[in-house]
Design an enzyme around this catalytic site. Sequence first.
Site, PDB file in Angstrom:
ATOM      1  N   ASP A  54       0.885  -1.159   0.000  1.00 28.62           N
ATOM      2  CA  ASP A  54       0.000   0.000   0.000  1.00 28.62           C
ATOM      3  C   ASP A  54       0.923   1.209   0.000  1.00 28.62           C
ATOM      4  OD1 ASP A  54      -1.395   2.301   1.110  1.00 28.62           O
ATOM      5  OD2 ASP A  54      -2.959   0.940   1.800  1.00 28.62           O
ATOM      6  N   CYS A  57       1.244   3.289   3.207  1.00 27.65           N
ATOM      7  CA  CYS A  57       1.627   2.581   4.430  1.00 27.65           C
ATOM      8  C   CYS A  57       3.073   2.937   4.782  1.00 27.65           C
ATOM      9  CB  CYS A  57       1.475   1.081   4.180  1.00 27.65           C
ATOM     10  SG  CYS A  57       2.470  -0.005   5.192  1.00 27.65           S
ATOM     11  N   CYS A  60       5.464   0.063   4.495  1.00 29.02           N
ATOM     12  CA  CYS A  60       5.707  -0.296   3.087  1.00 29.02           C
ATOM     13  C   CYS A  60       6.766   0.621   2.494  1.00 29.02           C
ATOM     14  CB  CYS A  60       4.415  -0.196   2.279  1.00 29.02           C
ATOM     15  SG  CYS A  60       3.125  -1.361   2.777  1.00 29.02           S
ATOM     16  N   ARG A  84      -5.176  -0.694   1.215  1.00 27.70           N
ATOM     17  CA  ARG A  84      -5.971  -1.105   2.371  1.00 27.70           C
ATOM     18  C   ARG A  84      -7.251  -0.301   2.534  1.00 27.70           C
ATOM     19  NH1 ARG A  84      -2.217   0.150   6.882  1.00 27.70           N
ATOM     20  NH2 ARG A  84      -1.797   1.830   5.430  1.00 27.70           N
TER      21      ARG A  84
END
Length: 173
Positions: A54, A57, A60, A84
Amino acid sequence: VLDGELVELDTRRSLTAASRSLGRREMLTEMDEDGMVVYAPKGRTEHVITVFTDVDCPYCRRLHEEVPALTEQGVKVRYAMFPRSGEGSPTFRKMVGIWCADDRAKAMDQVKDGKNVTEKTCDTPVMEHVIMGQMMGINGTPAILLESGDLIPGYRPAGDIMEMIRHVKAAAQ
């Protein structure tokens, strides 16, 4: 009906986890690499990981900073889109923009670095990735899948990922 983990008592090995890994490995073979954002090593590819990501994120983004270290060690990193916040969200639109960009890896780098990418629309595999991820039991990002189907949930530095790859390969032999 069984709800929970099935464990082999002598070895303490989770038969449930082994079965899930096998199922994920089979699903990974069905995923077309042309439908992913791929960072390949300059030399020979020794290992392949698939990361459900994502772009908004923070973990991430930290994992994305590890990609150069992974590719230097012969790891091909394949990104599957997993916004998400769902379809139609700002994150989803960013991921569509990445997919529709002329240079997807460059667009991914920009967005992971907190910059904007031109919002475009085109046919994308984003929803296919979300559905595939859900079928694999992915419920958070980043979710790192090894070639074996083993799941590494959450952020890990490149060194830890390499150690896990070596451990899984050794256990399989």
